[in-house]
Scaffold this active site. Structure first.
Site, PDB file in Angstrom:
ATOM      1  N   ASN A 664       0.879  -1.176   0.000  1.00  0.00           N
ATOM      2  CA  ASN A 664       0.000   0.000   0.000  1.00  0.00           C
ATOM      3  C   ASN A 664       0.913   1.221   0.000  1.00  0.00           C
ATOM      4  O   ASN A 664       1.462   1.608   1.040  1.00  0.00           O
ATOM      5  CB  ASN A 664      -0.908  -0.028   1.250  1.00  0.00           C
ATOM      6  CG  ASN A 664      -1.857   1.154   1.294  1.00  0.00           C
ATOM      7  OD1 ASN A 664      -1.487   2.304   1.022  1.00  0.00           O
ATOM      8  ND2 ASN A 664      -3.109   0.898   1.643  1.00  0.00           N
ATOM      9  N   GLU A 737      10.481  -0.803  10.654  1.00  0.00           N
ATOM     10  CA  GLU A 737      11.683  -0.451  11.400  1.00  0.00           C
ATOM     11  C   GLU A 737      12.852   0.006  10.539  1.00  0.00           C
ATOM     12  O   GLU A 737      13.698   0.770  10.987  1.00  0.00           O
ATOM     13  CB  GLU A 737      12.093  -1.626  12.292  1.00  0.00           C
ATOM     14  CG  GLU A 737      11.104  -1.790  13.427  1.00  0.00           C
ATOM     15  CD  GLU A 737      11.263  -3.061  14.209  1.00  0.00           C
ATOM     16  OE1 GLU A 737      11.956  -3.044  15.219  1.00  0.00           O
ATOM     17  OE2 GLU A 737      10.665  -4.084  13.814  1.00  0.00           O
TER      18      GLU A 737
END
Lengths: 770, 179
Positions: A664, A737
């Site tokens: 996305n 991360e």
């Protein structure tokens, strides 16, 4: 490395070649087929967006309850010793007070099982909670006050009088380094990797750098403070928590309170930022215990100060990076060693050597992690634990070496590109790191960088460019299960007790499940955040996307098999096997014969079913044992440093990433930017100040623990390779991360290019540049 | 005298220690206004008091007798999305959503400050008739609203798009400010 380890690795290499490879996720190929493109890869807006912008997303401290009491904590003011006297009479007599709980009247509770000690465990520390008079860190809760209102509880907490007998405490990191030791393991990996004689190779290398870097303590500083609203309903316990480890918290609390897991339900539909910090700390345990004693529901919403006192952050590190290069720039030695502070009661060794294990080729390696035990609040995992601060040291050293060699830092990385994982010997599953540098350099205008420091100045401002590698491992957690409920209306509800802390879990899993089931995304919902749902895994290690997708894939396989069985002889699908069909257009169809198709609604109607449910466990994550699976990136930074004041402003930033398929783009951009911005904080301002005399955190507030604000954040450009990893579900790696990794070094390298000053101790504050 | 909150009349709390924030969250269950620090450092509790953005954690509820307060639940009359809320969705101006109501209320208050010609620390020309809502102005003026997820770019884009056409009309003369 011992001979045994070498043999094991060689054997693992052979095994990985022999073991049959799982075929790639069919959604990867389908995604690339014109006309079959589904929801994945499109920027579906966040499903929970309208609730969030309206303030209708309800967080843990906002759940109403009848006869609710409010909790306030009293913290120890010494780092180690015993409570000598404890007077609660004034607090108990204060208006509205329902209960004052201390170690004297707290129920007997077992110590929490420590995170990493068992896959089911969540305890951030294994210390018993409020069970005796002993004190283990400055800030440990010594009393909890419950009252009818927060104001009454806060006031009464100030009336609890405590005196202490102090004992000597280990508070000075520099002194404690001499007492350091290797931890048993670093997230299941050996604390030390040694290939050849790296020190000798370093000594003999014609060009070398050998430098010490330091990084301070950091706080997650999620804007939502930790909180729990809890109540007992007879023997049943209900906890509205803000957590990134639902089932682990449940299992651990069951052990603490000696009750069956199935009597505990934990709900956490929204988490106001986690970043590794929203685990099981003292407050949930204290709230549950106090609710039991008081016989009333408890809301324990931590004050901002309390978050700093009882919910740990990233530990500090001292790291040595030594690079011995040959004249051609290849490495004869790569040494990355160092020590972090930890406690005896937790297991979070801040894996700063992990990047060096997988990034660059070298003839010899010495990579060693050590920890030293201190009397402090247990440290914990914070966004890219290890990789964030490890890349600061390694990637600054790479820049220092590039300068010695007089080669461009990007060219140096080209010369060090390994053909296989440099320490494990495994083949790379999907590695396009150099492409991230090439693409990023072109877009950022890297060729305009003058390698001579201090050569670009506009008025008072010195301008510099820096670059650094970003990297983070691919993780998929074991132990997850998903359930799909398919209704006759052609809708699907997919459920797994996973976590939504802003990453977009619910949205992207609705997209993935829709494509998996051949349904439009509007017809699929993803249910999460509740231990009543099938078993979820920790929202850590950027693992949820792959972990959930693998469980949903397993459940959909079961669902399709069941649908085929129930379709019966009158169905166009009669006689077809699961291998011959695919989910498409709201039903099942033959992969090659479009006329052989039946909708879900039709299958369920004929079978007389309102809905069909399938639940399955995800297969164990073997892929990362067979291949070296990591994400990569190149972080490009432009800074302006004021020559008069030393003030550093980040004026441009580009992150270029290789993280498999991007599912996305809009939400991915936000995730990458979020990591980068936290990295700007790490680079320039963030430090939890620990007083080495008292062991107390001295800046326990958002006024004094500085995080980047709007004025600190430029427009951040983000690009990616979008190359699917064939071994990962959906072809995707986690992206939560990697954004923070490499940022500290990119900024520090840009500051050096601007000013000629190397800052090797974070954060890069004004005083270090004057 | 009661407080008007989102158009509804609300009695002031009997305990004078109750902050406006806790009145909203704990007494009225209007939990859209968030508590991030309870000490004026994060902006998550921003609401509009008579149209001006304030930090409700630093405001005692009793101070607002007779005044009108709008929280995130009250920024539109009919439950429809405010254009700024819509823009936050389109530009992904959030992740976890916890700072979001404060960012939105703060931005609404900020836009009216721009319209009124209130200068900021980065306003270069204090004598100018109007202030342009440049990204620099916007970032400076929104810096009291922390976001830890790092949605800053999306927030700035959402506010910028929503208020692009609005710049300060005529600004008060220096003499008027002095009064």
């Amino acid at each position: 490395m011992s001979i045994l380890d070498t043999a094991k690795q060689a054997a693992a290499g052979v095994l990985s070649k022999l073991r049959p490879e799982t075929p790639p996720d069919p959604l990867i190929a389908r995604q690339a087929t014109p006309g079959k493109h589904g929801s994945l890869g499109t920027s579906v807006p966040r499903i929970d967006g309208p609730r969030k912008v309206r303030g209708k997303a309800r967080f843990a401290a906002e759940v109403p309850a009848e006869h609710l009491t409010y909790g306030a904590l009293v913290f120890s003011s010494i780092p180690r010793g015993r409570i000598a006297s404890l007077d609660t009479a004034a607090a108990e007599a204060a208006p509205g007070v329902v209960l004052v709980m201390t170690h004297r009247n707290a129920p007997r509770m077992k110590p929490p099982a420590g995170f990493m000690s068992d896959p089911r465990a969540a305890g951030s520390s294994t210390l018993p909670v409020m069970q005796d008079a002993s004190i283990h860190w400055n800030g440990e809760p010594v009393a909890i006050v419950l009252a009818d209102s927060q104001e009454q509880a806060d006031h009464a907490a100030t009336l609890v009088a405590v005196t202490y007998e102090a004992a000597p405490a280990r508070l000075n990191f520099a002194q404690q380094i001499s007492q350091s030791h290797q931890p048993e393991s670093v997230l299941g990996e050996p604390p030390m990797i040694e290939t050849g004689d790296a020190e000798a190779a370093l000594a003999g290398a014609p060009i070398k750098v050998d430098i010490t870097y330091e990084t301070p303590r950091h706080s997650h500083a999620a804007i939502e403070p930790h909180a729990a609203t809890v109540w007992w309903d007879g023997e049943d316990l209900v906890i509205h928590d803000t957590t990134q480890m639902l089932h682990q918290t449940r299992w651990t609390l069951a052990g603490v309170f000696g009750i069956p897991e199935n009597r505990i339900r934990i709900l956490s539909p929204f988490v106001g930022g986690g970043f590794g910090g929203k685990g099981l700390w003292n407050h949930q345990i204290l709230a549950v215990a106090a609710a039991k004693l008081a016989g009333r529901p408890v809301r324990l919403a931590l004050s901002r100060e309390a978050v700093f006192r009882i919910a740990g952050g990233r530990t500090l590190t001292r790291q040595r990076v030594a690079l011995g290069a040959k004249a051609d720039g290849t490495l004869a030695a790569l040494i990355h060693t160092g020590t972090v502070a930890m406690t005896e009661h937790n297991n979070c060794p801040e894996q700063f050597t992990f990047p060096a294990r997988h990034l660059y080729s070298a003839e010899t390696f010495l990579l060693e992690q050590r920890v030293t035990d201190m009397d402090m609040l247990a440290n914990t995992f914070m966004r890219a634990p290890g990789e964030s601060v490890g890349t600061f040291a390694l990637e600054t050293a790479m820049d220092e070496l590039a300068e010695r060699l007089a080669v461009d830092p990007i060219e140096l990385r080209r010369r060090l590109e390994p053909q296989q994982d440099p320490t494990s010997g495994l083949a790379f599953s999907s590695r396009h790191m150099l492409k991230t540098f090439t693409d990023g350099a072109a877009r950022f205008g890297w060729d305009r960088r003058n390698p001579v420091p201090g050569s670009r100045r506009e008025g008072e401002w010195l301008i510099g460019l820096g670059v650094a590698t970003a990297t983070y491992p691919y993780y998929r957690m074991p132990g997850g299960a998903a359930r799909i409920t398919l209704t006759r209306d052609g809708e699907a509800r997919v459920a797994m007790a996973s976590h939504e802390m802003g990453m977009g879990t619910a949205t992207v899993q609705a997209q993935a499940s829709a494509d998996r089931l051949g349904l439009p995304v509007e017809r699929v919902t993803f249910e999460y955040g509740d231990t009543a749902l099938p078993h979820g895994t920790v929202a850590g290690g950027s693992s949820q996307t792959a972990t959930i997708a693998a469980a949903v894939t397993a459940a959909s396989g079961k669902l399709i098999a069941d649908l085929l069985q129930r379709a019966g002889n009158d169905s166009p699908l009669a006689g077809l096997s699961a291998a011959e069909v695919e989910a498409r257009d709201g039903g099942l169809g033959h992969r090659e014969k479009p006329e052989l198709f039946e909708s879900y609604a039709s299958i369920l109607s004929r079978a007389g079913l309102e809905e069909l449910v399938a639940e399955a466990d995800a297969p164990p994550p073997g892929e990362a044992k067979q291949f070296s699976m990591h994400s990569y990136g190149a972080q490009f930074c432009e800074v302006r440093v004021n020559a008069v004041t030393g003030e550093t402003r980040v004026s441009r930033f580009l992150g270029s990433f290789d993280c498999g398929r991007i599912l996305n783009p809009r939400m991915a951009t936000s995730q990458f930017r979020g990591g980068i911005i936290m990295g700007l904080g790490l680079a320039l301002m963030e430090e939890t100040q620990f007083d080495e005399r008292s062991g107390r955190v001295m800046n326990p507030s958002l006024a004094e623990y500085h995080v980047p604000v709007h004025a600190d954040v430029p427009e951040i450009d983000v690009i990616w390779t979008d190359i699917a990893d064939p071994r990962a579900p959906l072809g995707a790696h986690g992206i939560g991360e990697i954004g923070i990794t490499g940022v500290g070094a990119a900024v520090a390298n840009a500051v050096y290019n601007a000013t000629g000053k190397r800052v090797r101790s974070l954060p890069i504050t004004l005083d270090k540049l004057l | 005298m009661p407080i008007t909150i989102n158009g509804q009349s609300v009695a002031v709390p009997t305990d004078p220690r109750v902050s406006l924030l806790d009145l909203l969250r704990e007494h009225l269950h209007l939990s859209g206004t968030k508590k991030g620090c309870n000490q004026g450092a994060c902006g998550a509790c921003t609401v509009l008091a008579d149209g001006e953005r304030i930090l409700s954690c630093l405001a005692l509820a009793v101070q607002f007798e007779g005044r009108s307060v709008l929280s995130i639940e009250g920024i539109t009359d009919d439950g429809a999305l405010h254009p700024l809320q819509q823009a936050f969705i389109e530009h992904d101006g959030y992740q976890c959503g916890y700072c979001t109501p404060g960012q939105i209320c703060s931005a609404i208050g900020m836009a009216s400050e721009i319209e009124r010609g209130v200068p900021s620390a980065v306003t270069a020309d204090l004598a100018s008739d109007s202030i342009d809502l440049t990204h620099e102005e916007l970032r400076e003026r929104m810096s009291g609203n922390l976001c830890r997820c790092g949605a800053h770019n999306g927030i700035v884009d959402a506010i910028s798009e929503t208020y692009a056409s609005r710049t300060g009309a005529s600004r008060p003369a220096v003499a008027e400010i002095a009064e």
